[in-house]
Design a protein around this motif. Structure first.
Motif, PDB file in Angstrom:
ATOM      1  N   GLY A  60      -8.234  11.223  13.021  1.00  0.00           N
ATOM      2  CA  GLY A  60      -8.856  10.072  13.668  1.00  0.00           C
ATOM      3  C   GLY A  60      -9.508  10.403  14.996  1.00  0.00           C
ATOM      4  O   GLY A  60     -10.441   9.707  15.427  1.00  0.00           O
ATOM      5  N   ARG A  61      -9.051  11.449  15.660  1.00  0.00           N
ATOM      6  CA  ARG A  61      -9.648  11.852  16.940  1.00  0.00           C
ATOM      7  C   ARG A  61     -11.146  12.134  16.786  1.00  0.00           C
ATOM      8  O   ARG A  61     -11.910  11.988  17.726  1.00  0.00           O
ATOM      9  CB  ARG A  61      -8.935  13.072  17.517  1.00  0.00           C
ATOM     10  N   ASN A  62     -11.556  12.547  15.581  1.00  0.00           N
ATOM     11  CA  ASN A  62     -12.970  12.853  15.327  1.00  0.00           C
ATOM     12  C   ASN A  62     -13.832  11.601  15.253  1.00  0.00           C
ATOM     13  O   ASN A  62     -15.055  11.700  15.313  1.00  0.00           O
ATOM     14  CB  ASN A  62     -13.119  13.629  14.005  1.00  0.00           C
ATOM     15  N   PHE A  63     -13.224  10.432  15.109  1.00  0.00           N
ATOM     16  CA  PHE A  63     -13.964   9.192  14.895  1.00  0.00           C
ATOM     17  C   PHE A  63     -13.908   8.240  16.092  1.00  0.00           C
ATOM     18  O   PHE A  63     -14.569   7.214  16.075  1.00  0.00           O
ATOM     19  CB  PHE A  63     -13.422   8.468  13.663  1.00  0.00           C
ATOM     20  N   LEU A  64     -13.091   8.544  17.079  1.00  0.00           N
ATOM     21  CA  LEU A  64     -12.884   7.639  18.215  1.00  0.00           C
ATOM     22  C   LEU A  64     -13.503   8.187  19.484  1.00  0.00           C
ATOM     23  O   LEU A  64     -13.585   9.404  19.670  1.00  0.00           O
ATOM     24  CB  LEU A  64     -11.388   7.427  18.456  1.00  0.00           C
ATOM     25  N   ASP A  65     -13.864   7.289  20.385  1.00  0.00           N
ATOM     26  CA  ASP A  65     -14.279   7.683  21.722  1.00  0.00           C
ATOM     27  C   ASP A  65     -13.002   7.706  22.569  1.00  0.00           C
ATOM     28  O   ASP A  65     -12.619   6.702  23.174  1.00  0.00           O
ATOM     29  CB  ASP A  65     -15.297   6.683  22.274  1.00  0.00           C
ATOM     30  N   ILE A  66     -12.331   8.840  22.555  1.00  0.00           N
ATOM     31  CA  ILE A  66     -11.016   8.982  23.186  1.00  0.00           C
ATOM     32  C   ILE A  66     -11.088   8.657  24.678  1.00  0.00           C
ATOM     33  O   ILE A  66     -10.261   7.901  25.197  1.00  0.00           O
ATOM     34  CB  ILE A  66     -10.448  10.408  22.975  1.00  0.00           C
ATOM     35  N   SER A  67     -12.065   9.197  25.383  1.00  0.00           N
ATOM     36  CA  SER A  67     -12.135   8.964  26.828  1.00  0.00           C
ATOM     37  C   SER A  67     -12.361   7.485  27.143  1.00  0.00           C
ATOM     38  O   SER A  67     -11.772   6.949  28.087  1.00  0.00           O
ATOM     39  CB  SER A  67     -13.191   9.851  27.491  1.00  0.00           C
ATOM     40  N   ALA A  68     -13.188   6.801  26.363  1.00  0.00           N
ATOM     41  CA  ALA A  68     -13.412   5.366  26.601  1.00  0.00           C
ATOM     42  C   ALA A  68     -12.127   4.571  26.366  1.00  0.00           C
ATOM     43  O   ALA A  68     -11.807   3.660  27.137  1.00  0.00           O
ATOM     44  CB  ALA A  68     -14.534   4.841  25.705  1.00  0.00           C
ATOM     45  N   LEU A  69     -11.396   4.927  25.321  1.00  0.00           N
ATOM     46  CA  LEU A  69     -10.140   4.214  25.034  1.00  0.00           C
ATOM     47  C   LEU A  69      -9.096   4.481  26.121  1.00  0.00           C
ATOM     48  O   LEU A  69      -8.375   3.575  26.528  1.00  0.00           O
ATOM     49  CB  LEU A  69      -9.607   4.609  23.660  1.00  0.00           C
ATOM     50  N   GLU A  70      -9.013   5.708  26.585  1.00  0.00           N
ATOM     51  CA  GLU A  70      -8.054   6.030  27.646  1.00  0.00           C
ATOM     52  C   GLU A  70      -8.413   5.316  28.945  1.00  0.00           C
ATOM     53  O   GLU A  70      -7.535   4.800  29.644  1.00  0.00           O
ATOM     54  CB  GLU A  70      -7.984   7.550  27.848  1.00  0.00           C
ATOM     55  N   GLN A  71      -9.688   5.265  29.258  1.00  0.00           N
ATOM     56  CA  GLN A  71     -10.119   4.568  30.466  1.00  0.00           C
ATOM     57  C   GLN A  71      -9.840   3.068  30.343  1.00  0.00           C
ATOM     58  O   GLN A  71      -9.368   2.442  31.290  1.00  0.00           O
ATOM     59  CB  GLN A  71     -11.607   4.813  30.710  1.00  0.00           C
ATOM     60  N   LEU A  72     -10.098   2.502  29.186  1.00  0.00           N
ATOM     61  CA  LEU A  72      -9.898   1.076  28.963  1.00  0.00           C
ATOM     62  C   LEU A  72      -8.415   0.687  29.005  1.00  0.00           C
ATOM     63  O   LEU A  72      -8.054  -0.327  29.600  1.00  0.00           O
ATOM     64  CB  LEU A  72     -10.501   0.687  27.607  1.00  0.00           C
ATOM     65  N   THR A  73      -7.559   1.500  28.388  1.00  0.00           N
ATOM     66  CA  THR A  73      -6.131   1.150  28.291  1.00  0.00           C
ATOM     67  C   THR A  73      -5.306   1.656  29.467  1.00  0.00           C
ATOM     68  O   THR A  73      -4.253   1.093  29.764  1.00  0.00           O
ATOM     69  CB  THR A  73      -5.508   1.716  27.008  1.00  0.00           C
ATOM     70  N   GLY A  74      -5.752   2.731  30.102  1.00  0.00           N
ATOM     71  CA  GLY A  74      -4.955   3.338  31.162  1.00  0.00           C
ATOM     72  C   GLY A  74      -3.848   4.239  30.627  1.00  0.00           C
ATOM     73  O   GLY A  74      -3.002   4.714  31.386  1.00  0.00           O
TER      74      GLY A  74
END
Length: 183
Positions: free
Chosen positions: A45-59
């Motif tokens: 799933g890491r290949n399909f997600l914007d990991i940095s955007a999700l981490e920034q959004l969730t903290g």
């Protein structure tokens, strides 16, 4: 049932799917509804997600691997879980208790704890996977385990892409059933 008067921490478990781009909208919608959201993904799933955007959004870090035993937990425990998008592979492994990834391990654990879980399978319909006997069996098993499987591809084409608001409304209904002892 819950450690807090109202559930607060939501795990969104996202699998490797062409529908994974919708995870960001689900996280934003859940946060607007007052949830603290943490995202866990399958390794693929890491290949399909914007990991940095999700981490920034969730903290919180987006986790996809088990931690070492001596490492501290970086995510608070979940009060509820949404699996979106759920793949054919994850649904089948989860139903059989095959916990070979962090995502499926957490699903197995929280199913055993009888926490509110909504799973939303998202994959191409009419291609054989949705009519495969293993998938049908797995959905029946998960429902028997008191997991709410939201699978209505005729209402949410393509690929059962259920809108975030519907997923959260469904989760709220599942929580109310558990709180009132109907589940």
């Amino acid at each position: 049932m819950f450690d807090r008067p109202h559930p607060q921490v939501l795990y969104v478990i996202a699998c490797g799917s062409s529908s994974a781009f919708l995870t960001l909208a689900l996280v934003k919608c859940a946060q607007s509804a007052g949830w603290t959201v943490c995202v866990i993904t399958t390794p693929y799933g890491r290949n399909f997600l914007d990991i940095s955007a999700l981490e920034q959004l969730t903290g919180y870090p987006v986790r996809s691997e088990y931690k070492k035993p001596e490492e501290p937990d970086v995510l608070p425990p979940a009060d509820a879980i949404i699996v979106f998008p759920a793949t054919f592979n994850t649904i089948n492994k989860w139903a059989l208790g095959i916990s070979d990834t962090l995502a499926v391990g957490l699903l197995s654990e929280y199913t055993g704890l009888n926490r509110p879980i909504v799973a939303v399978p998202c994959f191409r319909t009419g291609g054989g996977l949705d009519t495969n006997p293993a998938f049908k069996r797995s959905v029946r098993l998960l429902r028997k385990y008191k997991v709410h499987v939201l699978y209505e591809p005729q209402l949410y084409p393509p690929k059962n892409r259920v809108p975030p608001e519907i997923i959260l409304t469904t989760l709220n209904s599942v929580i109310q059933e558990k709180v009132h002892g109907n589940n």
